[in-house]
Design a protein around this motif. Structure first.
Motif, PDB file in Angstrom:
ATOM      1  N   GLU A 126      -8.109   2.409   4.972  1.00  0.00           N
ATOM      2  CA  GLU A 126      -7.611   1.748   3.767  1.00  0.00           C
ATOM      3  C   GLU A 126      -6.281   2.406   3.418  1.00  0.00           C
ATOM      4  OE1 GLU A 126     -11.327   0.235   1.152  1.00  0.00           O
ATOM      5  OE2 GLU A 126     -11.322   2.398   1.516  1.00  0.00           O
ATOM      6  N   TYR A 127      -5.229   1.612   3.377  1.00  0.00           N
ATOM      7  CA  TYR A 127      -3.895   2.118   3.078  1.00  0.00           C
ATOM      8  C   TYR A 127      -3.317   1.348   1.900  1.00  0.00           C
ATOM      9  CZ  TYR A 127      -3.535   5.019   7.249  1.00  0.00           C
ATOM     10  OH  TYR A 127      -3.726   5.997   8.194  1.00  0.00           O
ATOM     11  N   GLY A 128      -3.186   2.028   0.802  1.00  0.00           N
ATOM     12  CA  GLY A 128      -2.644   1.416  -0.406  1.00  0.00           C
ATOM     13  C   GLY A 128      -3.710   1.272  -1.461  1.00  0.00           C
ATOM     14  N   PHE A 129      -4.649   0.339  -1.232  1.00  0.00           N
ATOM     15  CA  PHE A 129      -5.689   0.099  -2.221  1.00  0.00           C
ATOM     16  C   PHE A 129      -7.017  -0.210  -1.532  1.00  0.00           C
ATOM     17  CE2 PHE A 129      -1.625  -1.261  -3.991  1.00  0.00           C
ATOM     18  CZ  PHE A 129      -1.564  -0.475  -5.144  1.00  0.00           C
ATOM     19  N   ALA A 130      -8.079   0.348  -2.094  1.00  0.00           N
ATOM     20  CA  ALA A 130      -9.431  -0.072  -1.728  1.00  0.00           C
ATOM     21  C   ALA A 130      -9.762  -1.274  -2.608  1.00  0.00           C
ATOM     22  CB  ALA A 130     -10.425   1.057  -1.972  1.00  0.00           C
ATOM     23  N   ARG A 131     -10.110  -2.379  -1.982  1.00  0.00           N
ATOM     24  CA  ARG A 131     -10.300  -3.634  -2.713  1.00  0.00           C
ATOM     25  C   ARG A 131     -11.780  -3.963  -2.887  1.00  0.00           C
ATOM     26  NH1 ARG A 131      -5.345  -5.642  -4.790  1.00  0.00           N
ATOM     27  NH2 ARG A 131      -3.688  -5.201  -3.274  1.00  0.00           N
ATOM     28  N   ARG A 132     -12.048  -4.620  -4.010  1.00  0.00           N
ATOM     29  CA  ARG A 132     -13.388  -5.156  -4.304  1.00  0.00           C
ATOM     30  C   ARG A 132     -14.475  -4.104  -4.122  1.00  0.00           C
ATOM     31  NH1 ARG A 132     -14.174  -9.411  -7.270  1.00  0.00           N
ATOM     32  NH2 ARG A 132     -16.104  -9.831  -6.171  1.00  0.00           N
ATOM     33  N   ILE A 133     -14.273  -2.969  -4.729  1.00  0.00           N
ATOM     34  CA  ILE A 133     -15.327  -1.951  -4.775  1.00  0.00           C
ATOM     35  C   ILE A 133     -16.389  -2.435  -5.749  1.00  0.00           C
ATOM     36  CG2 ILE A 133     -15.845   0.472  -5.265  1.00  0.00           C
ATOM     37  CD1 ILE A 133     -12.799   0.988  -4.922  1.00  0.00           C
ATOM     38  N   ALA A 156      -5.992   4.094  -2.561  1.00  0.00           N
ATOM     39  CA  ALA A 156      -6.735   4.677  -1.443  1.00  0.00           C
ATOM     40  C   ALA A 156      -5.814   4.836  -0.245  1.00  0.00           C
ATOM     41  CB  ALA A 156      -7.933   3.803  -1.061  1.00  0.00           C
ATOM     42  N   ILE A 157      -5.919   5.987   0.398  1.00  0.00           N
ATOM     43  CA  ILE A 157      -5.242   6.222   1.675  1.00  0.00           C
ATOM     44  C   ILE A 157      -6.158   7.101   2.510  1.00  0.00           C
ATOM     45  CG2 ILE A 157      -3.296   7.290   2.858  1.00  0.00           C
ATOM     46  CD1 ILE A 157      -1.524   6.631   0.568  1.00  0.00           C
ATOM     47  N   HIS A 158      -6.753   6.537   3.549  1.00  0.00           N
ATOM     48  CA  HIS A 158      -7.629   7.352   4.387  1.00  0.00           C
ATOM     49  C   HIS A 158      -7.891   6.688   5.729  1.00  0.00           C
ATOM     50  CE1 HIS A 158     -11.383   4.932   4.036  1.00  0.00           C
ATOM     51  NE2 HIS A 158     -10.872   4.583   2.877  1.00  0.00           N
ATOM     52  N   LEU A 159      -8.001   7.538   6.741  1.00  0.00           N
ATOM     53  CA  LEU A 159      -8.521   7.151   8.047  1.00  0.00           C
ATOM     54  C   LEU A 159      -9.995   7.511   8.143  1.00  0.00           C
ATOM     55  CD1 LEU A 159      -5.651   8.311  10.436  1.00  0.00           C
ATOM     56  CD2 LEU A 159      -6.540   5.989  10.282  1.00  0.00           C
ATOM     57  N   ASP A 160     -10.321   8.755   7.769  1.00  0.00           N
ATOM     58  CA  ASP A 160     -11.694   9.241   7.820  1.00  0.00           C
ATOM     59  C   ASP A 160     -12.438   8.867   6.541  1.00  0.00           C
ATOM     60  OD1 ASP A 160     -10.968  10.333  10.205  1.00  0.00           O
ATOM     61  OD2 ASP A 160     -11.379  12.413   9.661  1.00  0.00           O
ATOM     62  N   ALA A 161     -13.751   8.937   6.619  1.00  0.00           N
ATOM     63  CA  ALA A 161     -14.593   8.618   5.474  1.00  0.00           C
ATOM     64  C   ALA A 161     -15.982   9.209   5.712  1.00  0.00           C
ATOM     65  CB  ALA A 161     -14.694   7.100   5.299  1.00  0.00           C
ATOM     66  N   ALA A 212       5.136   7.759   3.634  1.00  0.00           N
ATOM     67  CA  ALA A 212       5.098   8.849   4.612  1.00  0.00           C
ATOM     68  C   ALA A 212       4.063   8.600   5.699  1.00  0.00           C
ATOM     69  CB  ALA A 212       4.813  10.166   3.905  1.00  0.00           C
ATOM     70  N   SER A 213       3.165   7.644   5.482  1.00  0.00           N
ATOM     71  CA  SER A 213       2.121   7.302   6.463  1.00  0.00           C
ATOM     72  C   SER A 213       2.458   6.035   7.226  1.00  0.00           C
ATOM     73  CB  SER A 213       0.771   7.116   5.744  1.00  0.00           C
ATOM     74  OG  SER A 213       0.425   8.246   4.979  1.00  0.00           O
ATOM     75  N   ALA A 214       3.738   5.655   7.262  1.00  0.00           N
ATOM     76  CA  ALA A 214       4.142   4.372   7.833  1.00  0.00           C
ATOM     77  C   ALA A 214       3.669   4.201   9.272  1.00  0.00           C
ATOM     78  CB  ALA A 214       5.662   4.221   7.750  1.00  0.00           C
ATOM     79  N   ASP A 215       3.776   5.246  10.078  1.00  0.00           N
ATOM     80  CA  ASP A 215       3.362   5.126  11.483  1.00  0.00           C
ATOM     81  C   ASP A 215       1.879   4.777  11.593  1.00  0.00           C
ATOM     82  OD1 ASP A 215       5.923   5.706  12.291  1.00  0.00           O
ATOM     83  OD2 ASP A 215       5.510   7.804  12.779  1.00  0.00           O
ATOM     84  N   ASP A 216       1.060   5.395  10.746  1.00  0.00           N
ATOM     85  CA  ASP A 216      -0.375   5.114  10.771  1.00  0.00           C
ATOM     86  C   ASP A 216      -0.666   3.703  10.276  1.00  0.00           C
ATOM     87  OD1 ASP A 216      -1.029   7.663  11.721  1.00  0.00           O
ATOM     88  OD2 ASP A 216      -1.078   8.505   9.708  1.00  0.00           O
ATOM     89  N   VAL A 217       0.063   3.256   9.284  1.00  0.00           N
ATOM     90  CA  VAL A 217      -0.130   1.901   8.767  1.00  0.00           C
ATOM     91  C   VAL A 217       0.184   0.872   9.857  1.00  0.00           C
ATOM     92  CG1 VAL A 217       0.666   0.216   7.060  1.00  0.00           C
ATOM     93  CG2 VAL A 217       0.383   2.616   6.395  1.00  0.00           C
ATOM     94  N   ALA A 228       8.623  -3.274   6.936  1.00  0.00           N
ATOM     95  CA  ALA A 228       7.595  -3.933   6.137  1.00  0.00           C
ATOM     96  C   ALA A 228       6.853  -2.924   5.269  1.00  0.00           C
ATOM     97  CB  ALA A 228       6.619  -4.672   7.048  1.00  0.00           C
ATOM     98  N   VAL A 229       6.556  -1.750   5.818  1.00  0.00           N
ATOM     99  CA  VAL A 229       5.905  -0.707   5.028  1.00  0.00           C
ATOM    100  C   VAL A 229       6.816  -0.268   3.892  1.00  0.00           C
ATOM    101  CG1 VAL A 229       4.897   1.608   5.060  1.00  0.00           C
ATOM    102  CG2 VAL A 229       4.586   0.087   7.020  1.00  0.00           C
TER     103      VAL A 229
END
Length: 315
Positions: A126-133, A156-161, A212-217, A228-229
């Motif tokens: 999730e990059y930017g926002f976690a939606r519809r929690i 929200a910004i995360h790869l792991d969870a 700063a996370s553009a490459d991951d996005v 675009a990022v």
């Protein structure tokens, strides 16, 4: 008056990077939120990823009413000394009975210590926002989520969870991307409450961190290229700075509502945690506990005195 220990989840390099892109560390950002929500609280920050980390001289965990563990660019699965030291701190916090809260990294660390699993989310980041929690049935009645709407968005910004909740924990919220968006963990006399999303993060800091996370996005397939990022981040930053008359249109373009736009809504879980602490309903104050640096070893040890006669040492 509450005394809070705010533990920055980043190592030295991560803290420097965070200051470079956002102007302050994650611990400082959390301290600012606490100051807004509860001006008379006293915050002490500590950097448990560092081998020379220590509390102020003469202080122990038992001198605090609660602990907050921030987000981080580290990954629990890497098992580095910087990671193990933070696992030790969370283990000591549980043992001491000290109420704790954390977002993103903080929640993953607490879950792993209590017997859960954290790692790369197979359903994607999730990059930017976690939606519809949405709250689970248990979450709808839980004080951490008091005041939440039936569904909400959050930074929200995360790869792991957290992939598997620890035994005896209660999952409080979820969405289509992640089964554990919020959780309460009781373990060895302690209580942790936290979120995978970032209720502490203002939109300007979110835009900076996302940029700063553009490459991951891009690698996640969420944007075609860096331009675009950058454009998306600029729109988020502009929304943060927009005068009231322009915020409605800017928010509409991003599909955001008051749960993200209004600080009192965005920070609700932190406010609830602090309010429960101030009322003394989170859990009893911790037993007298010391945290010292192990000068002969490879990092801090968390020596527990009082009702628990045990010690955890970073390997």
């Amino acid at each position: 008056m509450l005394r809070l220990l705010i533990a920055d989840g980043n190592d030295r390099a991560g803290r420097a990077h965070r200051v470079a892109i956002a102007g302050r560390t994650t611990a400082d950002a959390y301290a600012g939120v606490v100051a807004d929500l509860m001006p008379h609280a006293v915050c002490v920050t500590v950097n448990p990823a560092d081998a020379d980390a220590a509390l102020p001289e003469g202080a122990g965990l038992g001198d605090f009413d609660g602990l907050i563990l921030t987000g981080s660019s580290l990954r629990v699965g890497d098992g580095t000394p910087a990671v193990r030291r933070q696992l030790d701190l969370m283990r000591a916090t549980f043992e001491a009975g000290l109420p704790s809260f954390g977002s993103c990294w903080g929640m993953q660390v607490a879950a792993v210590v209590a017997g859960g699993e954290a790692g790369r989310n197979p359903r994607g980041p999730e990059y930017g926002f976690a939606r519809r929690i949405v709250a689970t049935p248990e979450g709808r009645a839980h004080p951490l989520l008091a005041g939440r709407a039936p569904a909400w968005d959050a930074p929200a910004i995360h790869l792991d969870a957290v992939l598997a909740a620890p035994p005896g924990s209660v999952v409080l919220a979820e969405n289509a991307v992640l089964d554990v968006q919020a959780i309460a963990i009781r373990y060895r006399g302690g209580l942790f409450q936290g979120t995978q999303y970032h209720p502490e993060t203002d939109l300007d800091e979110l835009a900076a961190t996302l940029g700063a996370s553009a490459d991951d996005v891009i690698a996640a397939g969420l944007a075609p290229d860096a331009a675009a990022v950058e454009a998306h981040c600029a729109e988020i930053a502009a929304l943060h700075a927009a005068p009231e008359a322009e915020r409605r249109a800017a928010a509409w373009r991003l599909g955001l509502g008051p749960d993200v736009l209004e600080a009192r809504c965005r920070r609700l879980e932190i406010a609830n945690f602090l309010e429960n602490l101030s009322k003394g309903t989170a859990s009893p104050r911790a037993a007298a506990t010391g945290w010292r640096v192990d000068r002969a070893g490879n990092g801090p040890s968390f020596a527990l005195a009082g009702r628990h006669g045990s010690e955890y040492r970073s390997p």
